[in-house]
Design a protein around this motif. Structure first.
Motif, PDB file in Angstrom:
ATOM      1  N   SER A  79     -42.016  22.132  -4.042  1.00 25.78           N
ATOM      2  CA  SER A  79     -41.810  23.581  -3.927  1.00 25.78           C
ATOM      3  C   SER A  79     -40.829  23.790  -2.787  1.00 25.78           C
ATOM      4  O   SER A  79     -41.229  23.896  -1.629  1.00 25.78           O
ATOM      5  CB  SER A  79     -43.135  24.304  -3.656  1.00 25.78           C
ATOM      6  OG  SER A  79     -43.835  23.705  -2.575  1.00 25.78           O
ATOM      7  N   PRO A  80     -39.523  23.816  -3.074  1.00 26.14           N
ATOM      8  CA  PRO A  80     -38.508  23.748  -2.018  1.00 26.14           C
ATOM      9  C   PRO A  80     -38.552  24.889  -1.013  1.00 26.14           C
ATOM     10  O   PRO A  80     -38.088  24.716   0.120  1.00 26.14           O
ATOM     11  CB  PRO A  80     -37.180  23.745  -2.792  1.00 26.14           C
ATOM     12  CG  PRO A  80     -37.509  24.259  -4.151  1.00 26.14           C
ATOM     13  CD  PRO A  80     -38.911  23.829  -4.416  1.00 26.14           C
ATOM     14  N   ASN A  81     -39.091  26.047  -1.396  1.00 25.76           N
ATOM     15  CA  ASN A  81     -39.177  27.158  -0.451  1.00 25.76           C
ATOM     16  C   ASN A  81     -40.536  27.266   0.225  1.00 25.76           C
ATOM     17  O   ASN A  81     -40.787  28.212   0.968  1.00 25.76           O
ATOM     18  CB  ASN A  81     -38.845  28.473  -1.167  1.00 25.76           C
ATOM     19  CG  ASN A  81     -37.401  28.528  -1.602  1.00 25.76           C
ATOM     20  OD1 ASN A  81     -36.518  28.053  -0.894  1.00 25.76           O
ATOM     21  ND2 ASN A  81     -37.149  29.069  -2.770  1.00 25.76           N
ATOM     22  N   PHE A  82     -41.408  26.320  -0.052  1.00 26.48           N
ATOM     23  CA  PHE A  82     -42.728  26.275   0.588  1.00 26.48           C
ATOM     24  C   PHE A  82     -43.128  24.810   0.693  1.00 26.48           C
ATOM     25  O   PHE A  82     -43.744  24.260  -0.203  1.00 26.48           O
ATOM     26  CB  PHE A  82     -43.750  27.069  -0.230  1.00 26.48           C
ATOM     27  CG  PHE A  82     -45.166  26.962   0.290  1.00 26.48           C
ATOM     28  CD1 PHE A  82     -45.440  26.845   1.637  1.00 26.48           C
ATOM     29  CD2 PHE A  82     -46.229  26.989  -0.600  1.00 26.48           C
ATOM     30  CE1 PHE A  82     -46.738  26.740   2.102  1.00 26.48           C
ATOM     31  CE2 PHE A  82     -47.540  26.893  -0.151  1.00 26.48           C
ATOM     32  CZ  PHE A  82     -47.800  26.774   1.204  1.00 26.48           C
TER      33      PHE A  82
ATOM     34  N   ARG B  67     -31.880  17.504  -3.000  1.00 25.12           N
ATOM     35  CA  ARG B  67     -31.056  18.166  -4.008  1.00 25.12           C
ATOM     36  C   ARG B  67     -30.897  19.662  -3.796  1.00 25.12           C
ATOM     37  O   ARG B  67     -30.043  20.279  -4.453  1.00 25.12           O
ATOM     38  CB  ARG B  67     -31.581  17.874  -5.411  1.00 25.12           C
ATOM     39  CG  ARG B  67     -32.892  18.534  -5.795  1.00 25.12           C
ATOM     40  CD  ARG B  67     -33.352  17.957  -7.138  1.00 25.12           C
ATOM     41  NE  ARG B  67     -34.498  18.630  -7.717  1.00 25.12           N
ATOM     42  CZ  ARG B  67     -35.756  18.414  -7.370  1.00 25.12           C
ATOM     43  NH1 ARG B  67     -36.026  17.546  -6.396  1.00 25.12           N
ATOM     44  NH2 ARG B  67     -36.736  19.047  -7.968  1.00 25.12           N
ATOM     45  N   ASN B  68     -31.687  20.275  -2.928  1.00 32.04           N
ATOM     46  CA  ASN B  68     -31.541  21.701  -2.660  1.00 32.04           C
ATOM     47  C   ASN B  68     -30.972  21.979  -1.272  1.00 32.04           C
ATOM     48  O   ASN B  68     -30.092  22.820  -1.120  1.00 32.04           O
ATOM     49  CB  ASN B  68     -32.895  22.405  -2.785  1.00 32.04           C
ATOM     50  CG  ASN B  68     -33.532  22.187  -4.137  1.00 32.04           C
ATOM     51  OD1 ASN B  68     -33.030  22.665  -5.149  1.00 32.04           O
ATOM     52  ND2 ASN B  68     -34.635  21.442  -4.173  1.00 32.04           N
ATOM     53  N   GLY B  69     -31.493  21.242  -0.262  1.00 30.73           N
ATOM     54  CA  GLY B  69     -31.115  21.531   1.108  1.00 30.73           C
ATOM     55  C   GLY B  69     -30.652  20.341   1.915  1.00 30.73           C
ATOM     56  O   GLY B  69     -30.654  20.383   3.151  1.00 30.73           O
TER      57      GLY B  69
ATOM     58  N   ALA C 168     -35.224  16.781   2.802  1.00 29.14           N
ATOM     59  CA  ALA C 168     -35.965  15.534   2.622  1.00 29.14           C
ATOM     60  C   ALA C 168     -36.859  15.247   3.821  1.00 29.14           C
ATOM     61  O   ALA C 168     -38.018  14.828   3.668  1.00 29.14           O
ATOM     62  CB  ALA C 168     -34.993  14.378   2.400  1.00 29.14           C
ATOM     63  N   ARG C 169     -36.332  15.469   5.014  1.00 24.13           N
ATOM     64  CA  ARG C 169     -37.150  15.233   6.205  1.00 24.13           C
ATOM     65  C   ARG C 169     -38.377  16.142   6.214  1.00 24.13           C
ATOM     66  O   ARG C 169     -39.471  15.726   6.597  1.00 24.13           O
ATOM     67  CB  ARG C 169     -36.312  15.449   7.469  1.00 24.13           C
ATOM     68  CG  ARG C 169     -35.308  14.339   7.739  1.00 24.13           C
ATOM     69  CD  ARG C 169     -34.738  14.430   9.146  1.00 24.13           C
ATOM     70  NE  ARG C 169     -33.941  15.646   9.346  1.00 24.13           N
ATOM     71  CZ  ARG C 169     -32.637  15.732   9.077  1.00 24.13           C
ATOM     72  NH1 ARG C 169     -31.979  14.686   8.609  1.00 24.13           N
ATOM     73  NH2 ARG C 169     -31.985  16.859   9.299  1.00 24.13           N
ATOM     74  N   ALA C 170     -38.194  17.397   5.780  1.00 22.39           N
ATOM     75  CA  ALA C 170     -39.326  18.320   5.728  1.00 22.39           C
ATOM     76  C   ALA C 170     -40.371  17.847   4.724  1.00 22.39           C
ATOM     77  O   ALA C 170     -41.581  17.962   4.957  1.00 22.39           O
ATOM     78  CB  ALA C 170     -38.841  19.718   5.373  1.00 22.39           C
ATOM     79  N   GLY C 171     -39.920  17.321   3.578  1.00 20.28           N
ATOM     80  CA  GLY C 171     -40.851  16.815   2.583  1.00 20.28           C
ATOM     81  C   GLY C 171     -41.638  15.622   3.082  1.00 20.28           C
ATOM     82  O   GLY C 171     -42.860  15.534   2.883  1.00 20.28           O
TER      83      GLY C 171
ATOM     84  N   LEU D 239     -41.290  10.659  -3.053  1.00 17.59           N
ATOM     85  CA  LEU D 239     -39.865  10.958  -3.212  1.00 17.59           C
ATOM     86  C   LEU D 239     -39.680  11.513  -4.620  1.00 17.59           C
ATOM     87  O   LEU D 239     -40.296  11.027  -5.568  1.00 17.59           O
ATOM     88  CB  LEU D 239     -39.008   9.697  -3.080  1.00 17.59           C
ATOM     89  CG  LEU D 239     -38.858   9.072  -1.699  1.00 17.59           C
ATOM     90  CD1 LEU D 239     -38.026   7.798  -1.800  1.00 17.59           C
ATOM     91  CD2 LEU D 239     -38.208  10.042  -0.725  1.00 17.59           C
ATOM     92  N   HIS D 240     -38.806  12.499  -4.767  1.00 15.48           N
ATOM     93  CA  HIS D 240     -38.567  13.041  -6.105  1.00 15.48           C
ATOM     94  C   HIS D 240     -38.066  11.942  -7.032  1.00 15.48           C
ATOM     95  O   HIS D 240     -38.718  11.576  -8.007  1.00 15.48           O
ATOM     96  CB  HIS D 240     -37.568  14.194  -6.037  1.00 15.48           C
ATOM     97  CG  HIS D 240     -37.049  14.584  -7.388  1.00 15.48           C
ATOM     98  ND1 HIS D 240     -35.749  14.346  -7.763  1.00 15.48           N
ATOM     99  CD2 HIS D 240     -37.661  15.171  -8.435  1.00 15.48           C
ATOM    100  CE1 HIS D 240     -35.576  14.776  -9.015  1.00 15.48           C
ATOM    101  NE2 HIS D 240     -36.717  15.282  -9.441  1.00 15.48           N
ATOM    102  N   ALA D 241     -36.904  11.421  -6.772  1.00 10.66           N
ATOM    103  CA  ALA D 241     -36.305  10.318  -7.529  1.00 10.66           C
ATOM    104  C   ALA D 241     -35.164   9.782  -6.689  1.00 10.66           C
ATOM    105  O   ALA D 241     -34.587  10.491  -5.873  1.00 10.66           O
ATOM    106  CB  ALA D 241     -35.787  10.795  -8.888  1.00 10.66           C
ATOM    107  N   SER D 242     -34.803   8.520  -6.919  1.00  6.91           N
ATOM    108  CA  SER D 242     -33.812   7.912  -6.025  1.00  6.91           C
ATOM    109  C   SER D 242     -32.455   8.604  -6.116  1.00  6.91           C
ATOM    110  O   SER D 242     -31.705   8.639  -5.138  1.00  6.91           O
ATOM    111  CB  SER D 242     -33.677   6.420  -6.318  1.00  6.91           C
ATOM    112  OG  SER D 242     -33.015   6.186  -7.543  1.00  6.91           O
TER     113      SER D 242
END
Length: 273
Positions: free
Chosen positions: A19-22, A50-52, A57-60, A82-85
């Protein structure tokens, strides 16, 4: 989703959330729902750029770290995601592997779902996405590799040698028209998943057998995949998976009614964009 999964007889969920915005705190929302309703679950945030970019990625990864360290829910376990490589840099993959080692856990990642993942790895100089993850030291034994549609039999055998799990998602793969994961017959460590479709394993098994028949797959090997999921879960829960609670029909009706209201609010916001 959790309530419906209980109604359908699901004994545990393995969720790769995004959820890229949360991001910060998002896994608590999922974990609280699972714990409250009585659904064992293995959760992660799928870090991506892929969004920011790298900051996203660091936030995830930070959300994975925070959740794994803080979680005390008896029904819930956390892993690194990880989403995908093809949506992350080498540095992010290295950071994910280091985080797995720091926390003593495994990686959950989409792998070779589409040829785009394979093509991206090759453009970066790797034979494929599996080899990239291995070379960057990001696949501890027990890691969960979703899809594997475009892996070769040799790559599937290598994943098994590394102690990784592959999870086939036949309804999703058919719906997205990415192909059939025929090479998965080369491993005994292949479970069955839904990739966001309703958690109806009966429907997933039917789709698996239909697709396996259509593509000339080994039906005996395919039929073992639901049982392999039990072994995957047992690894993550240290041997014994807690029992899921039987669904309460009255509670399910209340949850559905609330979902209808929230869905309309969501569509209203979408219309305003």
């Amino acid at each position: 989703y959790v309530a419906e999964a209980l109604r359908l007889g699901t004994i545990a969920l393995v969720d790769h959330h995004e959820s890229p915005n949360f991001i910060a705190g998002s896994l608590d929302v999922l974990a609280d729902a699972c714990q409250e309703l009585g659904m064992p679950a293995v959760l992660c945030f799928g870090a991506t750029e892929r969004n920011g970019g790298p900051a996203e990625a660091r936030a995830g990864l930070a959300e994975c770290r925070r959740f794994i360290r803080a979680n005390r829910r008896p029904l819930v376990r956390g892993v690194v995601g990880l989403h995908a490589s093809f949506t992350v840099s080498d540095d992010t993959i290295r950071e994910a592997g280091a985080l797995c080692r720091e926390l003593g856990t495994v990686l959950h990642v989409h792998l070779a779902e589409d040829l785009a993942d394979v093509d991206d790895a090759r453009r970066r100089g790797w034979p494929g996405p599996l080899e990239r993850l291995v070379a960057l030291n990001a696949l501890p034994p027990g890691s969960i590799l979703a899809h594997g549609v475009h892996l070769t039999p040799d790559q599937v055998r290598e994943a098994e040698h590394l102690g990784c799990w592959l999870v086939q998602n036949p309804r999703s793969n058919r719906g997205n028209r990415v192909g059939y994961a025929g090479a998965l017959r080369a491993s005994n460590r292949v479970a069955l998943g839904t990739d966001g479709y309703e958690s109806d394993l009966g429907a997933e098994v039917k789709a698996l057998m239909d697709e396996a028949t259509l593509h000339g797959d080994d039906l005996a090997a395919a039929s073992r995949r639901p049982d392999a999921g039990h072994a995957l879960l047992a690894e993550r829960f240290g041997g014994t998976v807690p029992a899921a609670r039987a669904a309460d029909d009255a509670n399910l009706d209340s949850i559905r009614a609330e979902a209808v209201v929230e869905a309309e609010r969501l569509w209203s916001r979408m219309r305003d964009l």
